[in-house]
Design an enzyme around this catalytic site. Structure first.
Site, short mmCIF file in Angstrom:
data_model
loop_
_atom_site.label_atom_id
_atom_site.label_comp_id
_atom_site.label_asym_id
_atom_site.label_seq_id
_atom_site.Cartn_x
_atom_site.Cartn_y
_atom_site.Cartn_z
N MET A 33 0.85 -1.20 0.00
CA MET A 33 0.00 0.00 0.00
C MET A 33 0.88 1.25 0.00
SD MET A 33 -3.45 -0.93 2.05
CE MET A 33 -2.85 -0.71 3.70
N GLY A 34 2.15 1.11 -0.37
CA GLY A 34 3.04 2.27 -0.48
C GLY A 34 3.59 2.70 0.87
N LEU A 36 6.72 3.11 1.41
CA LEU A 36 7.62 1.95 1.49
C LEU A 36 8.81 2.20 2.41
CD1 LEU A 36 7.60 0.94 -2.29
CD2 LEU A 36 6.08 0.19 -0.44
N ALA A 38 12.21 -0.23 4.67
CA ALA A 38 13.17 -1.33 4.47
C ALA A 38 12.50 -2.70 4.52
CB ALA A 38 14.28 -1.25 5.51
N GLY A 39 11.37 -2.81 5.22
CA GLY A 39 10.65 -4.09 5.24
C GLY A 39 10.14 -4.45 3.85
N HIS A 40 9.61 -3.45 3.13
CA HIS A 40 9.16 -3.71 1.75
C HIS A 40 10.36 -4.04 0.85
CE1 HIS A 40 5.88 -0.92 3.23
NE2 HIS A 40 5.17 -1.95 2.79
N GLY A 150 5.14 -9.85 4.11
CA GLY A 150 5.93 -9.82 5.33
C GLY A 150 5.32 -10.67 6.45
N ASP A 153 2.80 -9.02 9.20
CA ASP A 153 1.34 -9.18 9.12
C ASP A 153 1.06 -10.67 9.04
OD1 ASP A 153 0.49 -6.29 8.85
OD2 ASP A 153 1.93 -6.46 7.23
O1 PAF Z 1 -0.08 -5.56 3.73
C1 PAF Z 1 -0.48 -4.70 2.92
O2 PAF Z 1 0.22 -3.71 2.62
C2 PAF Z 1 -1.86 -4.85 2.30
O3 PAF Z 1 -2.76 -5.41 3.20
C3 PAF Z 1 -1.85 -5.62 0.97
C4 PAF Z 1 -1.40 -7.06 1.15
C5 PAF Z 1 -0.94 -4.92 -0.02
C6 PAF Z 1 -3.27 -5.65 0.39
O4 PAF Z 1 -3.77 -4.36 0.19
#
Ligand code: PAF
Length: 284
Positions: A33-34, A36, A38-40, A150, A153
């Site tokens: 969901m942007g 962003l 370091a985890g992304h 990740g 979550d």
């Molecule tokens: O974890 C997230 O950022 C969101 O829940 C996801 C998986 C991109 C779905 O919108």
């Protein structure tokens, strides 16, 4: 560094992914969901190890937010996100509009059970149906070989694994370990909501979970251990504790004493930020 190519429609996404596929190349998808961090980037890097190309999506998905939640103020920074993705070797950013994802007349929902029940599912009843809907759409739009999410979550990851299997979606779902600050706080886009004082207190959540995980791994019963975690994080300034629970690592069924791999999960409010975290618990 060349700017990252950005596509905004399903047709343009499929044209690029199709060209890679015709060349016999594989594709990893990193849904986000942007905002962003370091985890992304750890997801992107794992994607690069597993496939020839990485596509990241940035879409703040309205169907997973309840009306009173933070959809409107969720942090958005597309140019910053694109620069970070390019630096880490992502090959394409997919950034659709709400109208592209949910066109006029859209009338379909996905109902999820099993691992979606309890934990965050009890406090955010809208969330996992919305996640299942958007992730299923992203999978069918991009048709990746692998998709990365990740461990932070963790319930979301187990829900995605479950519906991907249940719906026979031919995508490998891969979990990536949580990236933490030096003091243990799990990286999250919502950490931006913390004041300096709250930020200093927030790592107590991970410390309390880690201490409890060691006791549970040694065979202690969950009840008293979970109460100690709640008392410890309340003393650190968490104003409202949604849950602290011990669950089976695969099914997320409640666990009283650890016999097989389990997960200790918590969600609690620090100021305006709802922080979630979890740690593995394996019988020592
Ligand atoms: O974890 C997230 O950022 C969101 O829940 C996801 C998986 C991109 C779905 O919108």
């Amino acid at each position: 560094m060349a700017p990252l190519p950005i596509v905004r429609t399903v047709a343009d996404l499929r044209a690029q992914v199709g060209a890679w596929r015709r060349a016999g190349e594989t594709v990893a998808l990193v849904p986000t969901m942007g905002a962003l961090h370091a985890g992304h980037m750890a997801l992107v890097e794992q994607g690069r190890r597993m496939a020839d190309h990485v596509v990241a999506s940035v879409f703040v998905n309205p169907t997973q937010f309840a009306p009173h939640e933070d959809f409107d103020r969720y942090p958005r920074d597309e140019s910053g996100d694109a620069a970070k993705l390019a630096q880490h070797g992502c090959g394409l950013l997919y950034a659709p509009s709400v109208a592209e994802m949910y066109p006029e007349g859209f009338a379909t929902a996905i109902s999820v059970g099993g691992p979606a029940e309890g934990l965050c599912g009890a406090f955010r009843p809208q969330m996992f149906g919305g996640v299942a809907l958007v992730v299923t759409k992203l999978f069918l739009q991009a048709l990746p070989d692998v998709a990365l999410f990740g461990d932070k979550d963790y319930q979301q990851l187990q829900v995605i694994r479950r519906f991907t299997r249940d719906l026979d979606i031919p995508v490998r779902v891969e979990g990536v370990p949580t990236v933490r600050e030096a003091d243990g706080l799990a990286l999250s886009s919502r950490n931006a909501y913390l004041s300096a004082d709250e930020r200093a207190r927030a790592p107590e959540l991970h410390r309390a979970l880690s201490g409890a995980a060691a006791e549970l791994a040694a065979g202690m019963a969950a009840g008293a251990v979970l109460e100690q975690v709640k008392a410890r994080i309340a003393a650190a300034g968490f104003r409202s504790i949604d849950y602290v629970e011990l669950r089976d690592a695969d099914t997320l069924a409640p666990v009283e004493r650890v016999e097989r791999p389990a997960r200790l999960l918590a969600a609690a409010w620090m100021g305006k930020a709802r922080l979630i975290d979890n740690v593995p618990v394996v019988r020592g």
